[in-house]
Scaffold this motif. Sequence first.
Motif, PDB file in Angstrom:
ATOM      1  N   HIS A 193      -3.388  -2.167  -5.942  1.00 17.56           N
ATOM      2  CA  HIS A 193      -2.380  -3.200  -6.180  1.00 17.56           C
ATOM      3  C   HIS A 193      -3.004  -4.583  -6.015  1.00 17.56           C
ATOM      4  O   HIS A 193      -4.125  -4.739  -5.520  1.00 17.56           O
ATOM      5  CB  HIS A 193      -1.161  -3.031  -5.269  1.00 17.56           C
ATOM      6  CG  HIS A 193      -1.430  -3.173  -3.797  1.00 17.56           C
ATOM      7  ND1 HIS A 193      -0.455  -3.011  -2.839  1.00 17.56           N
ATOM      8  CD2 HIS A 193      -2.563  -3.473  -3.092  1.00 17.56           C
ATOM      9  CE1 HIS A 193      -0.962  -3.203  -1.640  1.00 17.56           C
ATOM     10  NE2 HIS A 193      -2.244  -3.489  -1.770  1.00 17.56           N
ATOM     11  N   ILE A 194      -2.234  -5.579  -6.451  1.00 14.92           N
ATOM     12  CA  ILE A 194      -2.545  -6.988  -6.241  1.00 14.92           C
ATOM     13  C   ILE A 194      -1.384  -7.564  -5.454  1.00 14.92           C
ATOM     14  O   ILE A 194      -0.218  -7.391  -5.836  1.00 14.92           O
ATOM     15  CB  ILE A 194      -2.712  -7.725  -7.582  1.00 14.92           C
ATOM     16  CG1 ILE A 194      -3.921  -7.181  -8.352  1.00 14.92           C
ATOM     17  CG2 ILE A 194      -2.837  -9.218  -7.372  1.00 14.92           C
ATOM     18  CD1 ILE A 194      -3.896  -7.502  -9.829  1.00 14.92           C
ATOM     19  N   VAL A 195      -1.681  -8.242  -4.353  1.00 17.15           N
ATOM     20  CA  VAL A 195      -0.632  -8.818  -3.519  1.00 17.15           C
ATOM     21  C   VAL A 195      -0.872 -10.320  -3.397  1.00 17.15           C
ATOM     22  O   VAL A 195      -1.983 -10.758  -3.071  1.00 17.15           O
ATOM     23  CB  VAL A 195      -0.597  -8.186  -2.110  1.00 17.15           C
ATOM     24  CG1 VAL A 195       0.609  -8.705  -1.331  1.00 17.15           C
ATOM     25  CG2 VAL A 195      -0.558  -6.659  -2.205  1.00 17.15           C
ATOM     26  N   PHE A 196       0.157 -11.101  -3.675  1.00 21.64           N
ATOM     27  CA  PHE A 196       0.123 -12.549  -3.498  1.00 21.64           C
ATOM     28  C   PHE A 196       0.749 -12.872  -2.140  1.00 21.64           C
ATOM     29  O   PHE A 196       1.881 -12.461  -1.862  1.00 21.64           O
ATOM     30  CB  PHE A 196       0.915 -13.245  -4.605  1.00 21.64           C
ATOM     31  CG  PHE A 196       0.334 -13.090  -5.985  1.00 21.64           C
ATOM     32  CD1 PHE A 196      -0.450 -14.090  -6.552  1.00 21.64           C
ATOM     33  CD2 PHE A 196       0.578 -11.938  -6.738  1.00 21.64           C
ATOM     34  CE1 PHE A 196      -0.983 -13.954  -7.827  1.00 21.64           C
ATOM     35  CE2 PHE A 196       0.053 -11.792  -8.022  1.00 21.64           C
ATOM     36  CZ  PHE A 196      -0.731 -12.802  -8.560  1.00 21.64           C
ATOM     37  N   PHE A 197       0.017 -13.603  -1.313  1.00 23.03           N
ATOM     38  CA  PHE A 197       0.467 -13.967   0.029  1.00 23.03           C
ATOM     39  C   PHE A 197       0.641 -15.479   0.139  1.00 23.03           C
ATOM     40  O   PHE A 197      -0.150 -16.244  -0.424  1.00 23.03           O
ATOM     41  CB  PHE A 197      -0.558 -13.545   1.087  1.00 23.03           C
ATOM     42  CG  PHE A 197      -0.679 -12.073   1.324  1.00 23.03           C
ATOM     43  CD1 PHE A 197       0.077 -11.448   2.310  1.00 23.03           C
ATOM     44  CD2 PHE A 197      -1.560 -11.305   0.581  1.00 23.03           C
ATOM     45  CE1 PHE A 197      -0.057 -10.085   2.544  1.00 23.03           C
ATOM     46  CE2 PHE A 197      -1.695  -9.937   0.808  1.00 23.03           C
ATOM     47  CZ  PHE A 197      -0.940  -9.331   1.792  1.00 23.03           C
ATOM     48  N   VAL A 198       1.635 -15.895   0.902  1.00 21.16           N
ATOM     49  CA  VAL A 198       1.789 -17.290   1.332  1.00 21.16           C
ATOM     50  C   VAL A 198       1.817 -17.274   2.854  1.00 21.16           C
ATOM     51  O   VAL A 198       2.709 -16.659   3.456  1.00 21.16           O
ATOM     52  CB  VAL A 198       3.070 -17.927   0.775  1.00 21.16           C
ATOM     53  CG1 VAL A 198       3.232 -19.350   1.315  1.00 21.16           C
ATOM     54  CG2 VAL A 198       3.050 -17.941  -0.752  1.00 21.16           C
ATOM     55  N   ASP A 199       0.836 -17.913   3.480  1.00 23.97           N
ATOM     56  CA  ASP A 199       0.719 -17.866   4.944  1.00 23.97           C
ATOM     57  C   ASP A 199       0.794 -16.436   5.458  1.00 23.97           C
ATOM     58  O   ASP A 199       1.473 -16.130   6.424  1.00 23.97           O
ATOM     59  CB  ASP A 199       1.792 -18.735   5.609  1.00 23.97           C
ATOM     60  CG  ASP A 199       1.459 -20.217   5.529  1.00 23.97           C
ATOM     61  OD1 ASP A 199       0.295 -20.563   5.249  1.00 23.97           O
ATOM     62  OD2 ASP A 199       2.371 -21.035   5.750  1.00 23.97           O
ATOM     63  N   ARG A 200       0.137 -15.524   4.783  1.00 22.10           N
ATOM     64  CA  ARG A 200       0.060 -14.108   5.141  1.00 22.10           C
ATOM     65  C   ARG A 200       1.383 -13.361   4.990  1.00 22.10           C
ATOM     66  O   ARG A 200       1.516 -12.230   5.454  1.00 22.10           O
ATOM     67  CB  ARG A 200      -0.493 -13.930   6.561  1.00 22.10           C
ATOM     68  CG  ARG A 200      -1.859 -14.591   6.792  1.00 22.10           C
ATOM     69  CD  ARG A 200      -2.940 -14.010   5.884  1.00 22.10           C
ATOM     70  NE  ARG A 200      -4.241 -14.623   6.096  1.00 22.10           N
ATOM     71  CZ  ARG A 200      -5.144 -14.167   6.958  1.00 22.10           C
ATOM     72  NH1 ARG A 200      -4.880 -13.114   7.677  1.00 22.10           N
ATOM     73  NH2 ARG A 200      -6.301 -14.783   7.089  1.00 22.10           N
TER      74      ARG A 200
END
Length: 297
Positions: free
Chosen positions: A166-173
């Motif tokens: 998968h590809i996961v986009f994180f903002v501040d983890r």
Amino acid sequence: MGLWLCPWILLLLLAASSMAPSLAAAAASKPSSFSFKDNFDIMWAEDHFRTSPDGQVWYLYLDKKTGCGFQTRQRYRFGWFSMKLKLVGGDSAGVVTAYYMCSDLGAGKERDELDFEFLGNRTGQPYTIQTNVYKSGVGGREMRHMLWFDPTEDFHTYSILWNNHHIVFFVDRVPIRVYKNNGKPNNFFPNEKPMYMFSSIWNADDWATRGGLEKTNWKNAPFMSSYKDFNADGCQWKDPFPDCVKTTTQNWWDQYEAWGLDDNQHEDFSWVGRNLVIYDYCKDYERYPKMPEECRL
């Protein structure tokens, strides 16, 4: 609720953001001194690029003449990629700050791409964060989110976890988007081409703010976005085929624990989905009468 989310929600998300992915916490820490010129090239308008005196903070400028951008010298296939950004403050309508991975230096027709795009707005209105995925030059996989903080007041971390699952986009983890590999022959999943990392600022007032209704106010130029603490803990591509791709399970970002979200991340991700998503292509039935295959996951 005012400009940003109410205080108790803010505290909830700040607490969530402190819970780093368990494996990401084990990633190699960034060196105390990082040389921009040893790791990046300016793509265009070098006179619109500045650094702090110690060279550890980088500034890109946009005026009516041009914007600016930079790219990594190295390509990667799979890994954990993060950068801290502080966005343009005040009236930023029409301005787009981009942070993305792409397989082609010239945005070619067959490129794979993973996008963070930060869409500016009029003073007093919150930023919108748009993510997108391209496979062999085909995109149209946009999602848009609100943020739970003002991204112009301080630096925040934006990250991409990319492995074969998968590809996961994180903002501040905090995971805000998960894009799964469906494993089918017609798979819309970027996992074959190595990618560079890019950052840029540019004028997009033909579409970025309220669909192009709000134009860039050039009286406020130059607009400035700020960057620091780039971290690429991934497989560096070396032609014809790097050893780390053959043995990805030796890397933390492709061990079993990184193939999915843990319980805390699932909880955070569900909360984001209920409260912060303002557009999801998977639910745009007018645009996609037949649901894209990956949306069924």
